[in-house]
Design a protein around this motif. Structure first.
Motif, PDB file in Angstrom:
ATOM      1  N   LEU A 159     -33.464 -31.343 -15.086  1.00  0.00           N
ATOM      2  CA  LEU A 159     -34.349 -30.210 -15.390  1.00  0.00           C
ATOM      3  C   LEU A 159     -35.782 -30.529 -14.968  1.00  0.00           C
ATOM      4  N   ALA A 160     -36.203 -31.781 -15.185  1.00  0.00           N
ATOM      5  CA  ALA A 160     -37.554 -32.191 -14.788  1.00  0.00           C
ATOM      6  C   ALA A 160     -37.732 -32.107 -13.274  1.00  0.00           C
ATOM      7  N   ALA A 161     -36.634 -32.237 -12.535  1.00  0.00           N
ATOM      8  CA  ALA A 161     -36.676 -32.100 -11.079  1.00  0.00           C
ATOM      9  C   ALA A 161     -36.647 -30.637 -10.655  1.00  0.00           C
ATOM     10  N   GLY A 162     -36.582 -29.735 -11.635  1.00  0.00           N
ATOM     11  CA  GLY A 162     -36.618 -28.308 -11.332  1.00  0.00           C
ATOM     12  C   GLY A 162     -35.284 -27.674 -11.032  1.00  0.00           C
ATOM     13  N   LEU A 163     -34.208 -28.375 -11.295  1.00  0.00           N
ATOM     14  CA  LEU A 163     -32.882 -27.828 -11.004  1.00  0.00           C
ATOM     15  C   LEU A 163     -32.446 -26.871 -12.108  1.00  0.00           C
ATOM     16  N   PRO A 164     -31.816 -25.761 -11.742  1.00  0.00           N
ATOM     17  CA  PRO A 164     -31.299 -24.834 -12.761  1.00  0.00           C
ATOM     18  C   PRO A 164     -30.033 -25.402 -13.401  1.00  0.00           C
ATOM     19  N   THR A 165     -29.729 -24.936 -14.600  1.00  0.00           N
ATOM     20  CA  THR A 165     -28.564 -25.456 -15.310  1.00  0.00           C
ATOM     21  C   THR A 165     -27.257 -25.210 -14.554  1.00  0.00           C
ATOM     22  N   SER A 166     -27.192 -24.154 -13.756  1.00  0.00           N
ATOM     23  CA  SER A 166     -25.964 -23.903 -12.984  1.00  0.00           C
ATOM     24  C   SER A 166     -25.711 -25.019 -11.976  1.00  0.00           C
ATOM     25  N   VAL A 167     -26.760 -25.553 -11.381  1.00  0.00           N
ATOM     26  CA  VAL A 167     -26.619 -26.667 -10.441  1.00  0.00           C
ATOM     27  C   VAL A 167     -26.372 -27.957 -11.216  1.00  0.00           C
ATOM     28  N   ILE A 168     -27.066 -28.132 -12.324  1.00  0.00           N
ATOM     29  CA  ILE A 168     -26.889 -29.339 -13.135  1.00  0.00           C
ATOM     30  C   ILE A 168     -25.440 -29.463 -13.576  1.00  0.00           C
ATOM     31  N   ARG A 169     -24.827 -28.357 -13.966  1.00  0.00           N
ATOM     32  CA  ARG A 169     -23.419 -28.382 -14.370  1.00  0.00           C
ATOM     33  C   ARG A 169     -22.554 -28.969 -13.252  1.00  0.00           C
ATOM     34  N   ASP A 170     -22.830 -28.573 -12.010  1.00  0.00           N
ATOM     35  CA  ASP A 170     -22.068 -29.101 -10.876  1.00  0.00           C
ATOM     36  C   ASP A 170     -22.361 -30.573 -10.629  1.00  0.00           C
ATOM     37  N   ALA A 209     -25.923 -35.063  -2.992  1.00  0.00           N
ATOM     38  CA  ALA A 209     -26.886 -34.964  -1.894  1.00  0.00           C
ATOM     39  C   ALA A 209     -27.099 -33.530  -1.407  1.00  0.00           C
ATOM     40  N   GLN A 210     -26.056 -32.783  -1.201  1.00  0.00           N
ATOM     41  CA  GLN A 210     -26.207 -31.429  -0.656  1.00  0.00           C
ATOM     42  C   GLN A 210     -26.970 -30.521  -1.622  1.00  0.00           C
ATOM     43  N   HIS A 211     -26.620 -30.586  -2.904  1.00  0.00           N
ATOM     44  CA  HIS A 211     -27.345 -29.782  -3.908  1.00  0.00           C
ATOM     45  C   HIS A 211     -28.824 -30.158  -3.930  1.00  0.00           C
TER      46      HIS A 211
END
Length: 119
Positions: free
Chosen positions: A53-64, A80-82
């Protein structure tokens, strides 16, 4: 551990922990009473979520990305791709913000040299 214990161990509010669970970022076991119970590994999972989250990723991406963790907050190559896509998006927003800044600065410079008109 109960949700309050997890909150104290991670510094994250129970409300936010419930949200993370609803988003599928980690799971709780349910006691016969229906209360959430978390294993000690959940403390590490919350740390991973907070780092992403601190890197700015949304929870939908974090789940993956949760499956890409190897140890602690170390990510495997499957992330890497995400991460690359997110970085490209951040760079595009930075470029747009730089353009906006330049435009605003030019407008401000242009208006500074004009006399103020009473309304």
């Amino acid at each position: 551990m109960k949700i309050g214990d997890l909150a104290r161990a991670t510094g994250v509010s129970p409300r936010l922990l419930r949200y993370y669970e609803e988003q599928g970022l980690f799971a709780a076991q349910r006691a016969p009473s229906g209360h959430r119970r978390y294993g000690p590994e959940t403390v590490e999972a919350v740390g991973r979520v907070r780092a992403l989250l601190a890197a700015g990723l949304p929870t939908s991406v974090i789940r993956d990305l949760m499956a890409c963790f190897t140890e602690g907050t170390d990510l495997d190559a499957c992330a890497a791709q995400h991460l690359r896509e997110h970085l490209e998006g951040v760079e595009a927003r930075i470029t747009q913000l730089e353009t906006t800044r330049s435009t605003l600065a030019a407008l401000l410079t242009a208006t500074a040299s004009r006399p103020q008109v009473a309304a």
